[in-house]
Scaffold this active site. Structure first.
Site, short mmCIF file in Angstrom:
data_model
loop_
_atom_site.label_atom_id
_atom_site.label_comp_id
_atom_site.label_asym_id
_atom_site.label_seq_id
_atom_site.Cartn_x
_atom_site.Cartn_y
_atom_site.Cartn_z
N HIS A 2 -2.21 3.34 17.65
CA HIS A 2 -2.77 2.62 18.77
C HIS A 2 -3.14 1.31 18.54
O HIS A 2 -3.34 0.34 19.30
CB HIS A 2 -3.74 3.43 19.70
N ASP A 9 1.99 5.05 17.42
CA ASP A 9 0.81 5.29 18.47
C ASP A 9 1.20 6.42 19.04
O ASP A 9 2.06 6.86 19.79
CB ASP A 9 1.04 4.27 19.59
N SER A 22 -3.39 -0.95 26.29
CA SER A 22 -4.16 0.30 26.49
C SER A 22 -4.52 0.67 28.09
O SER A 22 -3.82 0.46 29.02
CB SER A 22 -5.29 0.48 25.68
#
EC number: 2.3.1.46
Lengths: 376, 376
Positions: free
Chosen positions: A350, A317, A151
């Protein structure tokens, strides 16, 4: 699987100011970090792990006397784990501006004698990477075996590879993107507005008022949580499950389990996370866009890349979709870089990058094993 | 295309209480409605248009002396338009609980003499449909040619077809779903929390305090807006466009155009929309789930269906995705109902149902022309 056991954070104070992208400087600051495993004789086995929004230098292991104090990536890192601390020396550094130990908005500004609050300088991914490089200087590590992050942590790993190409051999960037989309920025902005317009925010100087903008933090976290989970996994976990057998016909009380879950997450977060840190970190996400310095051309951006890359993304995601990882892969291939890419069919959205899906961890284990072969 | 020209809302007062799903009753209430076109001799050409969250009885035409007062579906409804008022008699009714004229939380409760506020009874899609049926009774319309609605309006059209099967010949349900998903409910809940935790909400009795929970309404609308638009259209319209040539390095001021757009939408909404109405309408969305009375079996739910159906969805609508419309289509086919279904490749997300995409309006035009052939 054996765990690392107890670990201890360390602190480093820096008297030299850190020049920031904004033109400001961070003066007289402290960084907290942890290391696991042993640095080998030629200092060639170090892996830096970069953290995302709600994480820190405490990547793996536990703190003595503290229940449930596992580091945020403990499932990945430890003896015999995919990132094997019997072979690698792993470093986690808390970024400046965070609220988990390194100098941040809740600390005193040595120059003014007052708590920074909203006056803490705006920090960027590049600033964090520069701060991390100084910690490595202190540890005497000239070249990292790799930089790993997911991320926002993946953005730091990418930035390392672009601006410190000689200081690393591998970049492992998971569930990340070359920049935020308009929708990503939009979610960040709503969360920020919820915090900033909370009357307890006091323009970011709430510390002096003895209050915390918890209402805003709760809403921000609830929004975040929705975007971390896939639609599917939310449906599977909660669906339309009711809290009670009968409808209560209420707009203000909880009817559905998903409401209860989100409120709990929001409440918990508002108890420990700093509001100014939330603003700073979401802004760092918004700003990250290395291609902007190359006319928006991602292929030209990655022309300076030298290391080898592993990218991984997760099919469900929707915050940092596989398409965004593929943009990076293409830019690397345009530059004939050595890149491995895994697109993992995982249901968790995610959040998957923090979970121990066997296919995902299998990919990482194989990659790190290959890396370990290079220095043994 | 000719417009309807000026239209006038009408009001109807009901002395008979409306029994609600919750067990409560709505007493002594007023509904506002508009009609366009002319009811034919055998009263067989009436189409009821049901509204969604931020809309009303003012479906088409303009108000005399008011600039930009076009009804919310004016592009669809009027002389020569897809829903042709030269052939159809079109009815728009403002639902109770709304803030656009019909009895709602900002009105006085005749029983207590005080403004309802948070004490306004919780209303459901079924309650709205029952209220609409009473307006049709008043107009002497025993059977509608059709009921049309998009999003939450589509849920009302579906409910009409299930509970008043003899009173309609066609159900036209656009961009809708048989129930909200966990993710849908989650977004509603965050918006509600933003409103309810705004200190100016005062437990829903803010009217007495002379304030409006604008902070909460702004955040709620910003969240809503993100979910109405597709990721793609947001990227195309705003992308990473900056407001100024240089970065300002600020967490509290606007940097990106998407932020400016969202703040503007939030500000505008907070000036006119009622906070209690927002809670009521999002709850009505949450509660809608006709299959819950049939053990969750949508096919059994639609066994009572008698009319013909047109369903339409939009490929980029992630709030009410095509998959949700297909669930309804399948349930209707399981019951051998006459159903047409159009899945329209439109880039605009959920908002597409309000826009005049030529393929979309072409489908509706053809369907309404066929309907008009049945009573001429």
């Amino acid at each position: 699987m054996a765990s690392l056991g107890h670990v201890l954070p360390q602190t480093l104070h820096f008297a030299d100011p850190l020049p920031l992208r904004s033109g400001a400087q961070l003066r007289d600051y402290t960084l907290v970090y942890e290391t696991y495993g042993r640095l080998n004789a030629d200092k060639s086995n170090a892996v830096l792990v970069c953290h995302a929004l709600n994480a820190s230098h405490h990547v793996a292991g536990t703190y003595e006397g503290q229940d449930k104090s596992e580091g945020w990536w403990d499932n990945l890192i430890g003896p015999g784990k995919p990132l094997d601390t019997d072979r690698f020396f792993v470093i986690g550094i808390n970024n400046p501006g965070s609220c988990f130990g390194s100098t941040g908005p809740m600390h005193q500004n040595a120059e003014t004698g007052r708590v920074y609050g909203a006056d803490f300088p705006v920090v960027t991914v590049q600033d964090w990477v520069d701060a991390q490089a100084r910690v490595l200087d202190h540890l005497g590590i000239a070249q990292l075996a790799g930089v790993l992050g997911g991320s926002l942590g993946g953005m730091q790993a990418l930035d390392w590879s672009l601006r410190y190409p000689e200081r690393m051999r591998h970049c492992i960037a998971i569930a990340t993107a070359p920049s935020l989309s308009a929708q990503n920025i939009a979610f960040n902005e709503v969360a920020r507005r919820a915090i900033i317009t909370d009357p307890d925010f006091h323009g970011g100087h709430f510390y002096q008022h003895g209050v915390v903008p918890k209402r805003g933090l709760r809403v921000a976290r609830m929004i975040g949580h929705i975007t971390y989970l896939s639609d599917d996994v939310m449906e599977e976990k909660f669906g339309r499950q009711m809290r009670a057998a009968e409808l209560g016909y209420t707009t203000q009380d909880i009817e559905f389990q998903i409401e209860s879950y989100l409120r709990y997450q929001g409440d918990k977060f508002s108890e420990y996370f700093d509001a100014n840190t939330y603003l700073l970190i979401t802004r760092a996400l918004d700003y990250f866009d290395p291609a902007s310095e190359h006319g928006g051309d991602l292929s030209r951006t990655f022309a300076s890349a030298r290391c080898k890359y592993l990218l991984a993304s997760f099919t469900t995601d929707w915050r940092f979709s596989p398409a965004r990882s593929r943009e990076i892969v293409k830019a690397l291939l345009d530059n004939k870089r050595d890149v491995s890419y895994a697109e993992i069919a995982a249901p968790h959205g995610h959040d998957a990058f923090l979970l121990d899906d066997p296919r995902y961890h299998g990919v990482l284990k194989a990659y790190f094993a290959r890396m370990a072969g290079e220095f043994q």
